[in-house]
Write an enzyme that holds these catalytic residues in place. Structure first.
Site, PDB file in Angstrom:
ATOM      1  N   SER A 197      -9.968  -5.281  14.937  1.00  0.00           N
ATOM      2  CA  SER A 197      -9.950  -4.227  13.917  1.00  0.00           C
ATOM      3  C   SER A 197     -11.133  -4.368  12.960  1.00  0.00           C
ATOM      4  O   SER A 197     -10.998  -4.130  11.763  1.00  0.00           O
ATOM      5  CB  SER A 197      -8.625  -4.245  13.158  1.00  0.00           C
ATOM      6  OG  SER A 197      -8.349  -5.536  12.644  1.00  0.00           O
ATOM      7  N   SER A 245      -7.913  -1.202   1.240  1.00  0.00           N
ATOM      8  CA  SER A 245      -8.840  -1.538   2.322  1.00  0.00           C
ATOM      9  C   SER A 245      -9.588  -0.313   2.843  1.00  0.00           C
ATOM     10  O   SER A 245     -10.272   0.372   2.103  1.00  0.00           O
ATOM     11  CB  SER A 245      -8.097  -2.258   3.450  1.00  0.00           C
ATOM     12  OG  SER A 245      -9.000  -2.743   4.421  1.00  0.00           O
ATOM     13  N   HIS A 246      -9.409  -0.013   4.118  1.00  0.00           N
ATOM     14  CA  HIS A 246     -10.158   1.050   4.781  1.00  0.00           C
ATOM     15  C   HIS A 246      -9.487   2.412   4.632  1.00  0.00           C
ATOM     16  O   HIS A 246      -9.953   3.392   5.222  1.00  0.00           O
ATOM     17  CB  HIS A 246     -10.299   0.718   6.261  1.00  0.00           C
ATOM     18  CG  HIS A 246      -8.980   0.448   6.925  1.00  0.00           C
ATOM     19  ND1 HIS A 246      -8.230  -0.665   6.644  1.00  0.00           N
ATOM     20  CD2 HIS A 246      -8.269   1.142   7.840  1.00  0.00           C
ATOM     21  CE1 HIS A 246      -7.117  -0.643   7.360  1.00  0.00           C
ATOM     22  NE2 HIS A 246      -7.109   0.447   8.085  1.00  0.00           N
ATOM     23  N   ASP A 306     -16.291  -1.582   4.998  1.00  0.00           N
ATOM     24  CA  ASP A 306     -15.180  -0.706   4.626  1.00  0.00           C
ATOM     25  C   ASP A 306     -14.938  -0.693   3.119  1.00  0.00           C
ATOM     26  O   ASP A 306     -15.753  -1.169   2.338  1.00  0.00           O
ATOM     27  CB  ASP A 306     -13.914  -1.125   5.364  1.00  0.00           C
ATOM     28  CG  ASP A 306     -13.347  -2.443   4.872  1.00  0.00           C
ATOM     29  OD1 ASP A 306     -14.144  -3.306   4.444  1.00  0.00           O
ATOM     30  OD2 ASP A 306     -12.116  -2.618   4.897  1.00  0.00           O
ATOM     31  N   ASP A 324     -14.338  -6.178   3.591  1.00  0.00           N
ATOM     32  CA  ASP A 324     -13.993  -7.274   4.499  1.00  0.00           C
ATOM     33  C   ASP A 324     -14.144  -6.916   5.979  1.00  0.00           C
ATOM     34  O   ASP A 324     -14.067  -7.795   6.829  1.00  0.00           O
ATOM     35  CB  ASP A 324     -12.576  -7.798   4.218  1.00  0.00           C
ATOM     36  CG  ASP A 324     -11.480  -6.771   4.443  1.00  0.00           C
ATOM     37  OD1 ASP A 324     -11.807  -5.591   4.688  1.00  0.00           O
ATOM     38  OD2 ASP A 324     -10.288  -7.152   4.367  1.00  0.00           O
ATOM     39  N   ARG A 325     -14.387  -5.646   6.289  1.00  0.00           N
ATOM     40  CA  ARG A 325     -14.578  -5.238   7.684  1.00  0.00           C
ATOM     41  C   ARG A 325     -16.033  -4.866   7.918  1.00  0.00           C
ATOM     42  O   ARG A 325     -16.800  -4.641   6.988  1.00  0.00           O
ATOM     43  CB  ARG A 325     -13.674  -4.060   8.036  1.00  0.00           C
ATOM     44  CG  ARG A 325     -12.199  -4.385   7.887  1.00  0.00           C
ATOM     45  CD  ARG A 325     -11.316  -3.246   8.351  1.00  0.00           C
ATOM     46  NE  ARG A 325      -9.924  -3.549   8.064  1.00  0.00           N
ATOM     47  CZ  ARG A 325      -8.903  -3.188   8.820  1.00  0.00           C
ATOM     48  NH1 ARG A 325      -9.103  -2.493   9.924  1.00  0.00           N
ATOM     49  NH2 ARG A 325      -7.667  -3.501   8.489  1.00  0.00           N
ATOM     50  N   ASP A 384     -13.015  -2.320   0.902  1.00  0.00           N
ATOM     51  CA  ASP A 384     -13.038  -3.542   0.100  1.00  0.00           C
ATOM     52  C   ASP A 384     -14.010  -4.588   0.615  1.00  0.00           C
ATOM     53  O   ASP A 384     -14.030  -5.715   0.124  1.00  0.00           O
ATOM     54  CB  ASP A 384     -11.634  -4.135  -0.010  1.00  0.00           C
ATOM     55  CG  ASP A 384     -11.059  -4.573   1.329  1.00  0.00           C
ATOM     56  OD1 ASP A 384     -11.393  -3.958   2.354  1.00  0.00           O
ATOM     57  OD2 ASP A 384     -10.260  -5.531   1.353  1.00  0.00           O
ATOM     58  N   ARG A 428       0.839  -1.194   0.000  1.00  0.00           N
ATOM     59  CA  ARG A 428       0.000   0.000   0.000  1.00  0.00           C
ATOM     60  C   ARG A 428       0.871   1.241   0.000  1.00  0.00           C
ATOM     61  O   ARG A 428       1.782   1.371   0.808  1.00  0.00           O
ATOM     62  CB  ARG A 428      -0.935   0.010   1.215  1.00  0.00           C
ATOM     63  CG  ARG A 428      -1.954  -1.112   1.178  1.00  0.00           C
ATOM     64  CD  ARG A 428      -2.850  -1.109   2.396  1.00  0.00           C
ATOM     65  NE  ARG A 428      -3.706  -2.286   2.396  1.00  0.00           N
ATOM     66  CZ  ARG A 428      -4.471  -2.652   3.410  1.00  0.00           C
ATOM     67  NH1 ARG A 428      -4.494  -1.930   4.515  1.00  0.00           N
ATOM     68  NH2 ARG A 428      -5.223  -3.736   3.334  1.00  0.00           N
ATOM     69  N   LYS A 484     -11.659 -12.250   5.901  1.00  0.00           N
ATOM     70  CA  LYS A 484     -12.716 -11.697   6.735  1.00  0.00           C
ATOM     71  C   LYS A 484     -13.803 -11.156   5.812  1.00  0.00           C
ATOM     72  O   LYS A 484     -13.542 -10.858   4.655  1.00  0.00           O
ATOM     73  CB  LYS A 484     -12.189 -10.638   7.682  1.00  0.00           C
ATOM     74  CG  LYS A 484     -11.330  -9.546   7.078  1.00  0.00           C
ATOM     75  CD  LYS A 484     -10.785  -8.660   8.198  1.00  0.00           C
ATOM     76  CE  LYS A 484      -9.838  -7.588   7.670  1.00  0.00           C
ATOM     77  NZ  LYS A 484      -8.479  -8.102   7.452  1.00  0.00           N
ATOM     78  N   GLU A 504     -10.958 -10.341  14.441  1.00  0.00           N
ATOM     79  CA  GLU A 504      -9.946  -9.391  14.887  1.00  0.00           C
ATOM     80  C   GLU A 504     -10.641  -8.163  15.454  1.00  0.00           C
ATOM     81  O   GLU A 504     -11.710  -7.773  14.970  1.00  0.00           O
ATOM     82  CB  GLU A 504      -9.053  -8.964  13.714  1.00  0.00           C
ATOM     83  CG  GLU A 504      -8.263 -10.094  13.104  1.00  0.00           C
ATOM     84  CD  GLU A 504      -7.379  -9.630  11.944  1.00  0.00           C
ATOM     85  OE1 GLU A 504      -6.292 -10.192  11.787  1.00  0.00           O
ATOM     86  OE2 GLU A 504      -7.790  -8.709  11.217  1.00  0.00           O
TER      87      GLU A 504
END
Length: 626
Positions: free
Chosen positions: A438, A184-185, A349, A353-354, A351, A91, A449, A436
């Site tokens: 997070s 991600s986020h 988020d 996954d959260r 992508d 990233r 996730k 997690e």
């Protein structure tokens, strides 16, 4: 649009002429030729009724093969510093990836790191979260994949496919692996972040053994193998063939939705969402789950269309920060804490996954969320009818899940932060549900996730608890479920303090100071009112393959079960994020309604004092408190 394009000289790969300002449909153009500077020297856009972007190799490139009509060029390159992958891929800022050969070097280094049998004549999946630069990067990845002998690429329409969906597609289509274009986020847009990672054939993120090889190869790379083929129209479903290489543009939702229907009882969830006395809210944060929210929640489960907010994926996430927490998902939080707020709220988020779960005026911590899902899974979720195989959490996550595992007599594992550490346990049949702190929760239905999975799990639990409730009867709420769980298992008060964008050198000095401190610590030492049980720098030995991950977080564990943990996050694109985790277990139900910040204040003060965080960083307060 066309007349505007006629006169444009484009600098950089991403032109506003090729973008929709609000969403992702790719416009049609009249036939013109546009040339501009970007990686691999020169790129020409030959545009007819649909975009067709051709990447031309530099004049110094040489043709190295022409298998079945595809010309493959060897493009000279040199190593570029700073391409070491973090916890979940590489990233950086968008402008870094837009430097000459930056992305191409990393992609080629990946192929150089894999055994040829893992990709040659194989199938790879390509998807992403819809952020700025994804579609352009996708064309580069397709050409390099073809240049390295990949037979077929399955790509989500407009390069959209959530991280959980990529994992699901890899597994269903028996692909060799897949690329996920996401930071991600982290924020998106020309001035913000971009990222790339690779998942293996099981759908799980590449292990450190591979990411270390990738980094090593970025230090010695000298050529990029690039197929000389036109850019693919990624706006239309279907197959495009170039010799023995093909690109199939697929619906990013269908395979994932099909999987969710095998995991959950959609009729049960539908019965909840169709009730007049139950309201649901989902904030897609203008991120990738906007592409999934309507097909799943509205079309399949009959939620009101008004329940979806920020449901159109945007390349800059609507100028927002697509991180589902109490700070960045403030609109949803305000809605849920309003006088007439919905009964269950959720966000995901960048992508997908959260996740964040909220009840009416009630926040469910991620640590509690995974524990409650695990405790209720066998009853409420058909996939777990025979019960979970085992449970696991990341080391910084609270011990709430440990207590569920103990009560249900299930195997339990504590792993470093990073979803890849759960994969081996799942593949060996040791693990079903994990999470997690997070905001990551998931199970062995895939190897990532999964934000929407977590939302569906909570809808299933609430639906199951209310399946016999008649109209007019008081429903069991999210807060009821959580408080009943605390009454059974005790409450693990938990909070995380994030100090974002700290100077890396300063952050590393603080962690080294703490490592030196724990090396000299001894059990029985007093830390204010707390007695030290042990202090260490967490290390993990994988019980499946014996691999070792060291230096995974500095821990101070006290005799009453309280914990303070310090670690640097590996998910940012610049600087360092210092994270402090504070936990205290409380068995007394009369104290369960205390505010977490009040209950944890003595430990928070101790953490700041022990770490000398203010002295090292100059920070007076955290960026985010969870």
């Amino acid at each position: 649009m066309a007349s505007c394009c006629n006169s444009m000289r484009l600098e950089g790969f991403c032109s506003s002429a090729f973008r929709s300002s609000n969403a992702f449909p790719v416009p049609s153009f009249s036939s013109h030729l546009y040339t501009h500077r970007f990686p691999l020297k020169k790129i020409s856009f030959s545009v007819s009724h649909s975009p067709s972007f051709t990447i031309k190799a530099s004049s110094s490139s040489t043709t190295i093969a022409e298998p079945e009509g595809i010309k493959i060029n060897s493009v000279p390159t040199k190593p570029i510093e700073g391409q070491k992958t973090g916890t979940s891929g590489l990233r950086k800022k968008v402008k870094v990836f837009m430097q000459e050969n930056y992305l191409s070097n990393w992609i080629q280094s990946l192929f150089n790191s894999l055994p040829p049998e893992d990709y040659r004549n194989g199938v790879l999946v390509l998807g992403g979260d819809g952020r700025y630069f994804n579609r352009e990067a996708g064309q580069i990845i397709i050409k390099i994949a073809a240049g390295n002998g990949v037979r077929k690429i399955l790509v989500g329409r407009e390069c959209i496919m959530s991280t959980p969906a990529v994992s699901a597609v890899i597994r269903k289509r028996k692909a060799n692996g897949g690329f996920i274009m996401s930071a991600s986020h982290n924020p998106g847009g020309p001035e913000y972040d971009w990222g790339i990672k690779f998942n293996y054939s099981s759908g799980q993120p590449a292990p450190e053994s591979i990411t270390d090889k990738i980094y090593g190869n970025t230090l010695s790379i000298s050529e990029i193998k690039m197929a000389e083929i036109p850019d693919v129209d990624l706006s239309r479903l279907g197959v495009t063939k170039y010799g023995n290489f093909s690109v199939e543009v697929v619906d990013p939702v269908s395979d994932y939705l099909e999987l969710m229907e095998t995991v959950f009882d959609f009729e049960l969830i539908r019965s909840l969402l169709s009730r007049s006395d139950f309201r649901f809210a989902f904030d897609a944060m203008h991120a990738v789950t906007g592409a999934y929210a309507k097909p799943i929640f509205v079309d399949k489960l009959r939620a009101s269309p008004d329940s979806i907010s920020n449901g159109v994926p945007l390349e800059d996430f609507g100028h927002g920060h697509p991180d589902p927490n109490l700070t960045y998902a403030k609109d949803l939080v305000n809605t849920m804490y309003s006088e007439n707020g919905p009964d269950l709220g959720a966000a995901s988020d960048g992508d997908g996954d959260r996740n964040m779960i909220l009840g009416k005026k009630f926040f469910v911590t991620p640590s509690d969320s995974v524990a409650i899902i695990a405790a209720n899974a066998q009853e409420a979720i058909p996939y777990f009818t025979s019960g979970p195989k085992g449970l696991a959490r990341s080391m910084p996550t609270s011990g709430a899940l440990d207590r569920v595992a103990e009560k249900l007599s299930l195997s339990f594992f504590e792993v470093p932060t990073g979803w890849k550490f759960f994969g081996n346990l799942m593949d060996s049949g040791k693990l079903s549900i994990c999470g997690e702190e997070s905001f990551g929760t998931g199970s062995d239905h895939i190897r990532e996730k999964d934000g929407i999975w977590a939302v569906l799990a909570w809808l299933s639990i609430i639906a199951y608890r209310n399946k016999d409730k008649k109209p007019g009867e008081k429903l069991v709420s999210v807060s009821d479920v959580v408080k009943e769980h605390w009454a059974t298992y005790g409450r693990n008060f938990f909070s995380r303090y994030d100090y974002e964008a700290c100077e890396s050198e300063v952050a590393n000095k603080m962690i080294e100071y703490l490592r030196d401190l724990v090396s000299k610590s001894q059990a029985g030492e007093n830390y204010g009112n707390y007695v030290l049980q042990f202090a260490d720098d967490f290390a993990y030995t994988d019980p499946v393959d014996g691999s070792v991950a060291s230096k995974q977080g500095v821990r101070f564990v006290f005799t009453d079960g309280s914990r303070i943990i310090f670690r640097l996050s590996g998910t940012g694109s610049a600087g360092a994020t210092i994270r402090i985790y504070i936990e205290r277990f409380e068995p007394d139900a009369s104290k369960h309604d205390m505010d977490a910040q009040v209950a944890l204040k003595p430990l928070i003060d101790l953490a700041l004092s022990v770490s000398k965080l203010k002295d090292f960083t100059g920070r007076e307060k955290p960026t985010v408190i969870t």
